[in-house]
Design a protein around this motif. Structure first.
Motif, PDB file in Angstrom:
ATOM      1  N   TRP A   1      62.294   6.661  26.430  1.00  0.00           N
ATOM      2  CA  TRP A   1      61.816   6.977  27.770  1.00  0.00           C
ATOM      3  C   TRP A   1      60.519   6.432  28.140  1.00  0.00           C
ATOM      4  O   TRP A   1      60.364   6.024  29.068  1.00  0.00           O
ATOM      5  CB  TRP A   1      61.385   8.581  27.547  1.00  0.00           C
ATOM      6  CG  TRP A   1      62.535   9.362  27.896  1.00  0.00           C
ATOM      7  CD1 TRP A   1      63.087  10.441  26.876  1.00  0.00           C
ATOM      8  CD2 TRP A   1      63.045   9.749  28.909  1.00  0.00           C
ATOM      9  NE1 TRP A   1      64.016  11.104  27.332  1.00  0.00           N
ATOM     10  CE2 TRP A   1      64.375  10.611  28.687  1.00  0.00           C
ATOM     11  CE3 TRP A   1      63.250   9.415  30.358  1.00  0.00           C
ATOM     12  CZ2 TRP A   1      65.161  10.978  29.736  1.00  0.00           C
ATOM     13  CZ3 TRP A   1      64.046   9.488  31.159  1.00  0.00           C
ATOM     14  CH2 TRP A   1      65.163  10.460  30.969  1.00  0.00           C
TER      15      TRP A   1
ATOM     16  N   GLU B   1      63.744   8.375  20.644  1.00  0.00           N
ATOM     17  CA  GLU B   1      63.935   9.038  21.885  1.00  0.00           C
ATOM     18  C   GLU B   1      62.711   8.916  22.970  1.00  0.00           C
ATOM     19  O   GLU B   1      62.517   8.525  23.960  1.00  0.00           O
ATOM     20  CB  GLU B   1      64.196  10.536  21.965  1.00  0.00           C
ATOM     21  CG  GLU B   1      65.628  10.861  21.393  1.00  0.00           C
ATOM     22  CD  GLU B   1      65.698  12.296  21.128  1.00  0.00           C
ATOM     23  OE1 GLU B   1      64.717  13.145  21.265  1.00  0.00           O
ATOM     24  OE2 GLU B   1      67.081  12.625  20.929  1.00  0.00           O
ATOM     25  N   LYS B   2      61.514   9.098  22.288  1.00  0.00           N
ATOM     26  CA  LYS B   2      60.289   8.871  22.994  1.00  0.00           C
ATOM     27  C   LYS B   2      60.159   7.298  23.499  1.00  0.00           C
ATOM     28  O   LYS B   2      59.549   6.819  24.603  1.00  0.00           O
ATOM     29  CB  LYS B   2      58.966   9.217  22.054  1.00  0.00           C
ATOM     30  CG  LYS B   2      58.978  10.679  22.061  1.00  0.00           C
ATOM     31  CD  LYS B   2      57.852  10.959  21.111  1.00  0.00           C
ATOM     32  CE  LYS B   2      57.527  12.607  20.911  1.00  0.00           C
ATOM     33  NZ  LYS B   2      56.418  12.792  19.925  1.00  0.00           N
TER      34      LYS B   2
ATOM     35  N   ILE C   1      69.114   9.417  25.504  1.00  0.00           N
ATOM     36  CA  ILE C   1      68.308   8.591  25.844  1.00  0.00           C
ATOM     37  C   ILE C   1      68.441   7.071  25.136  1.00  0.00           C
ATOM     38  O   ILE C   1      68.373   6.200  25.546  1.00  0.00           O
ATOM     39  CB  ILE C   1      66.678   8.697  25.797  1.00  0.00           C
ATOM     40  CG1 ILE C   1      65.946   7.855  26.697  1.00  0.00           C
ATOM     41  CG2 ILE C   1      66.403   8.958  24.641  1.00  0.00           C
ATOM     42  CD1 ILE C   1      66.422   7.302  28.211  1.00  0.00           C
TER      43      ILE C   1
ATOM     44  N   SER D   1      69.451   3.719  26.966  1.00  0.00           N
ATOM     45  CA  SER D   1      68.744   2.568  26.735  1.00  0.00           C
ATOM     46  C   SER D   1      69.356   1.517  26.419  1.00  0.00           C
ATOM     47  O   SER D   1      69.252   0.151  26.923  1.00  0.00           O
ATOM     48  CB  SER D   1      67.450   2.734  26.196  1.00  0.00           C
ATOM     49  OG  SER D   1      67.824   2.757  24.676  1.00  0.00           O
TER      50      SER D   1
END
Length: 133
Positions: free
Chosen positions: A116, A112-113, A28, A32
């Motif tokens: 997302w 990563e959070k 991710i 991103s």
């Protein structure tokens, strides 16, 4: 004892982390980063369409009618909706980088959070903006 040193063995590695596929599994954080670049370019489509519409209004009534028909068609709505999503995605990406610049969120799980959160947040904010407008 020899004064000669042996050269370090060169390891063949890919030159860029954007070589997703044969060298890197998609993550991710890399996705991103790539999306930031793509949405930055995509924003230009909305800007060009809006500027063309304004220029058409200044040129003539018939030319504006044509431009307005394009802008209000499914294509125009698609371009402006995509641009709206890109604006929200860029905004959240900027907030993420401010957070990073302050030295926070650099752990892998947190990064990563946040990646997302950018994707999900930009979609939610786009839908809310469309519902409000």
């Amino acid at each position: 004892m020899s004064s000669k040193t042996t050269p370090a063995k060169r390891v063949e590695r890919p030159l860029s982390p954007f070589m997703i596929g044969p060298y890197y599994r998609p993550q991710i954080t890399s996705i991103s980063s790539i999306l930031i670049r793509i949405t930055g370019l995509g924003l230009m489509a909305g800007v060009i369409l809006a500027v063309w519409w304004l220029m058409a209004a200044a040129i003539s009534d018939s030319y504006f009618a044509f431009a307005n028909a394009v802008v209000t068609s499914w294509f125009g709505k698609l371009v402006f909706t995509g641009s709206l999503w890109a604006v929200w995605y860029h905004y959240l990406g900027g907030l993420r980088h401010l957070y990073y610049d302050a030295g926070h969120g650099l752990e892998i799980k947190t990064a990563e959070k946040l990646g997302w959160a950018m994707v999900i947040g930009s979609v939610v904010l786009t839908v809310l903006t469309l519902l409000i407008l």
